[in-house]
Design an enzyme around this catalytic site. Structure first.
Site, short mmCIF file in Angstrom:
data_model
loop_
_atom_site.label_atom_id
_atom_site.label_comp_id
_atom_site.label_asym_id
_atom_site.label_seq_id
_atom_site.Cartn_x
_atom_site.Cartn_y
_atom_site.Cartn_z
N ARG A 104 1.13 -10.97 13.21
CA ARG A 104 0.22 -10.37 12.22
C ARG A 104 0.75 -10.37 10.79
O ARG A 104 0.05 -9.92 9.88
CB ARG A 104 -0.06 -8.91 12.62
CG ARG A 104 -0.64 -8.73 13.96
CD ARG A 104 -2.09 -8.34 13.92
NE ARG A 104 -2.34 -7.21 13.08
CZ ARG A 104 -3.30 -7.18 12.13
NH1 ARG A 104 -4.05 -8.23 11.94
NH2 ARG A 104 -3.48 -6.10 11.41
N ASN B 63 0.81 -1.22 0.00
CA ASN B 63 0.00 0.00 0.00
C ASN B 63 0.85 1.27 0.00
O ASN B 63 1.71 1.47 0.86
CB ASN B 63 -0.92 -0.02 1.23
CG ASN B 63 -2.07 0.96 1.10
OD1 ASN B 63 -2.39 1.40 0.00
ND2 ASN B 63 -2.68 1.29 2.22
N HIS C 161 -1.53 1.22 16.41
CA HIS C 161 -0.88 1.69 15.19
C HIS C 161 0.46 2.37 15.48
O HIS C 161 0.75 3.45 14.96
CB HIS C 161 -1.82 2.61 14.40
CG HIS C 161 -1.77 2.36 12.92
ND1 HIS C 161 -1.12 3.18 12.05
CD2 HIS C 161 -2.29 1.37 12.17
CE1 HIS C 161 -1.23 2.70 10.83
NE2 HIS C 161 -1.95 1.60 10.87
N HIS D 168 -2.89 -9.98 9.00
CA HIS D 168 -3.29 -8.68 8.51
C HIS D 168 -4.26 -8.89 7.33
O HIS D 168 -4.01 -9.69 6.47
CB HIS D 168 -2.01 -7.99 8.00
CG HIS D 168 -2.13 -6.55 7.70
ND1 HIS D 168 -1.26 -5.92 6.85
CD2 HIS D 168 -2.96 -5.61 8.16
CE1 HIS D 168 -1.56 -4.63 6.79
NE2 HIS D 168 -2.59 -4.42 7.58
N HIS E 59 -14.10 -4.27 11.61
CA HIS E 59 -13.68 -2.97 12.14
C HIS E 59 -14.88 -2.11 12.48
O HIS E 59 -15.67 -1.77 11.60
CB HIS E 59 -12.89 -2.20 11.09
CG HIS E 59 -11.52 -2.75 10.82
ND1 HIS E 59 -10.55 -2.01 10.18
CD2 HIS E 59 -10.95 -3.93 11.12
CE1 HIS E 59 -9.45 -2.74 10.09
NE2 HIS E 59 -9.66 -3.90 10.65
N ASP F 212 -6.35 -3.04 1.85
CA ASP F 212 -5.21 -2.78 0.96
C ASP F 212 -4.46 -4.05 0.57
O ASP F 212 -3.49 -3.97 -0.18
CB ASP F 212 -4.29 -1.66 1.48
CG ASP F 212 -3.79 -1.83 2.89
OD1 ASP F 212 -4.16 -1.03 3.74
OD2 ASP F 212 -3.01 -2.76 3.12
O1 LIG Z 1 -4.61 -3.28 11.32
C1 LIG Z 1 -4.73 -2.93 10.16
O2 LIG Z 1 -5.55 -3.37 9.37
C2 LIG Z 1 -3.74 -1.96 9.66
O3 LIG Z 1 -3.19 -1.21 10.69
C3 LIG Z 1 -4.13 -1.20 8.44
O4 LIG Z 1 -5.31 -0.50 8.62
C4 LIG Z 1 -2.97 -0.34 7.98
O5 LIG Z 1 -3.09 0.95 8.43
C5 LIG Z 1 -2.91 -0.36 6.51
O6 LIG Z 1 -2.72 -1.68 6.11
C6 LIG Z 1 -1.84 0.53 5.94
O7 LIG Z 1 -1.74 0.32 4.61
MG LIG Z 2 -2.93 -2.63 12.28
#
Ligand SMILES: O=C(O)[C@H](O)[C@@H](O)[C@H](O)[C@H](O)CO
Ligand SMILES: [Mg+2]
Length: 403
Positions: free
Chosen positions: A284, A37, A213, A313, A122, A317
């Site tokens: 992750r 991304n 984050h 993850h 989310h 993206d």
């Molecule tokens: O936990 C999550 O899903 C991530 O933190 C994403 O939201 C990132 O911010 C993103 O992948 C950046 O490109």
């Molecule tokens: Mg994250």
């Protein structure tokens, strides 16, 4: 059997995705996700200039050999660009191998360890009230686990919170990076209130997660972990940047809140100390950014020795190709924890037809041979690449911080 052709497809049905397609001389093909991304075209250049020319004529069935050829053979090891490129090749080759075997990918990996894989969605809102409504909507849709991110009074724009209520959150929202202002103290004071409200309204059974984050220091993260202990989080994610793996040792001494980290990791070496010291509970890293199925399997196996489980993850993206392959991996991997899920736009789902399905807060893997995700190349062409950047954060005094 030989690789006859390989090429990249860049498409932007709502956001940018990079796909690698590998075609054999016998007409079979496989696809892999190479999306990084905000840095998409760097991986395209790496693939086109340095990887694809070396693939032509190779036996696509030699997945392990090709992995090491691209990793060791490059001399320059690791890094997100290299590892995403290797991952795309690896994913496409596993897709081909499973198609040749006439099996869904999870069968080749060793078969099902579970019938379905739990996901987390989310919930986001500008304040606690709107956020609780979003959690309620997820619960109604069947989710058993929800990540909760709310706006913080005094912080104008914050990671994880959609610009408009009810809209999905997309971080790469501008051609050049937007600048946000961050206040650690305002954030730290607010998050425990958010989780108190979540437990008060939804009771104890719902799994709740939170993503910091990367924006805290170790001692701040330790404080947050302690203060949310009464609300029994499923995990606290990326509570500090993890280049310094020992930082997690400090946090661990102070809190029993489970810790997850690794969405920006690209190899086993990013997580080795974290895993071996049992400083984390969930890893992750996912297939696209950490070298594909071949390398992720090694990470998961090491993690399993130390009671660390997977929590791939899975935001929008990463393309449906990564998600589809991840669901096969999740269905097989013995030490599965949870899978992240942000639904793709319907345009994206049309460009990438797939056979996985969401049901009752879980993904159910498909039975199509391969990883079960395809790409409609004609449709992909209708969505040209658009540069999009992730934001940056500055502290209130202007210092550049972690976003
Ligand atoms: O936990 C999550 O899903 C991530 O933190 C994403 O939201 C990132 O911010 C993103 O992948 C950046 O490109
Ligand atoms: Mg994250």
């Amino acid at each position: 059997m030989k690789i006859e052709q390989a090429y990249t497809i860049v498409t932007s049905p709502g956001r940018n995705f990079v796909t690698l397609k590998i075609v054999t001389d016998q007409g079979e093909y496989g696809i892999g996700d190479a999306t990084l991304n905000g840095r998409e075209m760097a991986v395209v250049a790496y693939l086109e200039e340095h990887v694809i020319p070396t693939l032509i004529g190779r036996d696509p069935q030699r997945i392990e050999d090709i992995w090491h050829y691209l990793y060791r053979g490059a001399y320059w090891r690791r890094g997100p660009v290299t590892m995403s490129a290797i991952a795309a090749v690896d994913m496409a080759l596993w897709d081909i191998k499973a198609k040749l075997a006439g099996m869904p990918l999870y069968q080749l990996l060793g078969g099902k360890s579970r019938d379905r894989v739990m996901v987390y969605g989310h919930a986001t809102g500008r304040d606690i009230e709107t956020c609780l409504e979003e959690v309620a909507r997820h619960v109604e849709e069947g989710y058993k686990a929800v990540r909760v991110q709310a706006g913080v009074p005094g912080i104008a724009s914050i990671y994880g919170v959609a610009k408009k209520d009810g809209e999905p959150y997309e971080p790469a929202d501008a051609e050049l990076p937007a600048e946000h202002v961050w206040s650690t103290s305002k954030y730290l004071n607010h998050v425990p209130k958010l989780f108190a409200a979540v437990r008060e309204r939804f009771g104890d059974d719902l799994h709740v997660l939170h993503d910091v984050h990367h924006r805290l220091t170790p001692i701040e993260a330790a404080r947050l972990g302690k203060e949310v202990e009464p609300y029994h989080l499923f995990w606290l994610e990326d509570c500090v940047p993890a280049e310094n793996q020992e930082a997690f040792g400090l946090i661990r001494q102070h809190t029993t809140t489970p810790l997850a980290v690794g969405e920006v990791f690209n190899s086993l070496y990013d997580a080795k100390a974290l895993i071996e010291n049992q400083w984390i509970d969930y890893i992750r890293a996912t297939l696209t950014h950490a070298g594909g199925i071949t390398h992720m399997r090694r990470i998961a196996d090491l993690a399993g020795l130390y009671h660390v489980r997977t929590g791939f993850h899975g935001p929008t993206d990463l393309s449906p190709v990564c998600l589809g392959a991840a669901i096969h991996f999740d269905t097989w991997v013995p030490n599965f924890g949870i899978q992240e899920y942000m639904p793709h736009t319907s345009a994206t789902d049309k460009v990438f037809p797939h056979d996985y399905r969401f049901e009752d807060g879980h993904f159910v893997v498909g039975e199509t041979p391969g990883h079960g995700v395809d790409i409609d190349e004609d449709l992909a062409k209708q969505y040209p690449y658009k540069r999009a950047s992730l934001p940056v954060n500055r502290l209130e005094d202007g210092t550049l911080w972690h976003w």
